[in-house]
Design a protein around this motif. Sequence first.
Motif, short mmCIF file in Angstrom:
data_model
loop_
_atom_site.label_atom_id
_atom_site.label_comp_id
_atom_site.label_asym_id
_atom_site.label_seq_id
_atom_site.Cartn_x
_atom_site.Cartn_y
_atom_site.Cartn_z
N GLU A 48 -22.94 -22.99 -32.52
CA GLU A 48 -23.00 -22.85 -31.07
C GLU A 48 -21.60 -22.90 -30.49
N ILE A 49 -21.38 -22.15 -29.40
CA ILE A 49 -20.15 -22.25 -28.63
C ILE A 49 -20.52 -22.65 -27.20
N TRP A 50 -19.93 -23.74 -26.74
CA TRP A 50 -20.12 -24.23 -25.38
C TRP A 50 -18.81 -24.05 -24.62
N VAL A 51 -18.87 -23.39 -23.48
CA VAL A 51 -17.69 -23.14 -22.66
C VAL A 51 -17.86 -23.86 -21.32
N ASN A 52 -16.96 -24.78 -21.06
CA ASN A 52 -16.97 -25.52 -19.80
C ASN A 52 -18.33 -26.20 -19.55
N GLY A 53 -18.92 -26.75 -20.61
CA GLY A 53 -20.14 -27.51 -20.49
C GLY A 53 -21.43 -26.71 -20.57
N THR A 54 -21.35 -25.39 -20.75
CA THR A 54 -22.54 -24.54 -20.81
C THR A 54 -22.57 -23.78 -22.13
N ILE A 55 -23.73 -23.79 -22.79
CA ILE A 55 -23.83 -23.05 -24.04
C ILE A 55 -23.74 -21.55 -23.75
N GLN A 56 -22.89 -20.86 -24.52
CA GLN A 56 -22.69 -19.43 -24.30
C GLN A 56 -23.31 -18.59 -25.41
N THR A 57 -23.17 -19.02 -26.66
CA THR A 57 -23.67 -18.23 -27.77
C THR A 57 -24.21 -19.14 -28.87
N LYS A 58 -25.14 -18.59 -29.68
CA LYS A 58 -25.73 -19.38 -30.76
C LYS A 58 -26.26 -18.47 -31.86
N PHE A 59 -26.00 -18.89 -33.11
CA PHE A 59 -26.64 -18.31 -34.28
C PHE A 59 -27.56 -19.36 -34.89
N TYR A 60 -28.65 -18.92 -35.53
CA TYR A 60 -29.61 -19.83 -36.17
C TYR A 60 -30.24 -19.05 -37.32
N GLU A 61 -29.94 -19.43 -38.54
CA GLU A 61 -30.43 -18.65 -39.68
C GLU A 61 -30.53 -19.52 -40.93
N THR A 62 -31.21 -18.99 -41.95
CA THR A 62 -31.21 -19.63 -43.25
C THR A 62 -29.80 -19.60 -43.81
N ALA A 63 -29.53 -20.52 -44.73
CA ALA A 63 -28.17 -20.64 -45.26
C ALA A 63 -27.66 -19.32 -45.83
N LYS A 64 -28.50 -18.62 -46.57
CA LYS A 64 -28.06 -17.38 -47.20
C LYS A 64 -27.70 -16.33 -46.16
N LEU A 65 -28.60 -16.11 -45.20
CA LEU A 65 -28.34 -15.09 -44.19
C LEU A 65 -27.19 -15.49 -43.28
N PHE A 66 -27.11 -16.77 -42.95
CA PHE A 66 -26.00 -17.24 -42.11
C PHE A 66 -24.67 -16.98 -42.80
N SER A 67 -24.58 -17.35 -44.08
CA SER A 67 -23.32 -17.18 -44.82
C SER A 67 -22.90 -15.73 -44.90
N GLN A 68 -23.88 -14.83 -44.90
CA GLN A 68 -23.55 -13.40 -44.97
C GLN A 68 -23.18 -12.82 -43.61
N ASP A 69 -24.01 -13.08 -42.61
CA ASP A 69 -23.93 -12.26 -41.39
C ASP A 69 -23.75 -13.01 -40.08
N CYS A 70 -23.55 -14.31 -40.13
CA CYS A 70 -23.42 -15.08 -38.88
C CYS A 70 -22.13 -15.89 -38.83
N ARG A 71 -21.14 -15.46 -39.56
CA ARG A 71 -19.92 -16.27 -39.66
C ARG A 71 -18.95 -16.07 -38.50
N ASP A 72 -19.01 -14.92 -37.82
CA ASP A 72 -18.05 -14.67 -36.74
C ASP A 72 -18.79 -14.52 -35.41
N MET A 73 -18.28 -15.20 -34.40
CA MET A 73 -18.95 -15.25 -33.10
C MET A 73 -17.91 -15.23 -31.99
N MET A 74 -18.15 -14.36 -31.01
CA MET A 74 -17.21 -14.19 -29.91
C MET A 74 -17.49 -15.20 -28.80
#
Length: 379
Positions: free
Chosen positions: A305-331
């Motif tokens: 999760e990324i929280w900016v100025n106290g508000t959640i902005q973005t979130k990934f939620y996945e199994t370990a395998k899928l997260f390690s492959q496709d959820c590593r970079d977040m703007m």
Amino acid sequence: MTEFAGDFEALFDGAMTRYAFERPSIARWWESHCSEPNVNIALQELVQPGDTCFDVGSFIGGLAIIMARLTGPRGKVVLFEGNQHILSQLTWNMIRSHLTNTFIVNKIIWEESDLNMYLSHNSIAPAASRVCSDEASDPHAIRVGRSLALDDFVAEHSMLPDVVKMDIEGSEYYALRGFKKTISEKKPVLILEQNVGDDRCLELLSDMDYKIFDSAGLHAVRSSNDYLEGTTIRNVIAIHASALGRYNLHNPVQKRKICSLDPLKAEVEVDSQGVVYSTFRMKLSRGRYLFVLSLDAKDCVVASEIWVNGTIQTKFYETAKLFSQDCRDMMALVHKDCEVVYKVLQVQKSSENGYMKINSVDIISIDAPLNFKSRSTLV
């Protein structure tokens, strides 16, 4: 092949029924929508008041709600969802958010209209069920209805889209083939999910004079070689060359790593449910940033999760395998100097051997404008 007869339990062993009616529903329109972060941010920057939007592969409508609020009362969003097993949840999510500018079309989008279409069986991940037009390609496929080419829909309803989001589990190429006339005439902005290694969409759009950018890093994409190494699925933004000047993306973006977060300095806590939180706090100046995570994980669910100025902005939620492959970079978009909090969560273990270990977190500054087009943010 099994003929569709509306019996959810028999067709998908109850998986989709349980998902639709037991899973907490998506956020309401006035709540923060932080799922599918890189596509989410792209939509918030590209959809304008009064736009006509196509959401091809709506699933349960999380991103459609964002588009509907952004385009406002003068615009409209058409939701194309071919999976009949989730129509009840999709419809309910539109109703409960009071979205009168959304329209649901229960058709599978393909290169031709009126073909018999089949849906693959995926009881583990119903959202990832794939479509095909040939029964022989999957002996366990379920017939779910007839196909629709987007060009035919546009011709029948005189509805030209400004922005199209498309996520249909590898069928994007066939959908684009049935959309070429509209693309040539209207030149809409396209946000597409892509399977790494399948460059047919990139080639088709490049031949139509589209420029393609990675939705996370905003760098130019010409082939799968331009994606983050090790990924299997990416999302891209495609903008026609004649429109690049309006979106401030015509120059190559410059990236600069500003720091690496030390995992040993993370604030670690475990809640009553056994969720392990690793929290990093920092001050960032106004700008656009990319968080790139390296981790080892097994037999667990991982979230970031990324929280900016106290508000959640973005979130990934996945199994370990899928997260390690496709959820590593977040703007993340930081509109003023403030505190930014980056969290990595080990949510649950699927075995006693489950674990998660953070190796590093790189923060990269992206030299691109905070808004592709200047306007106030509505969500």
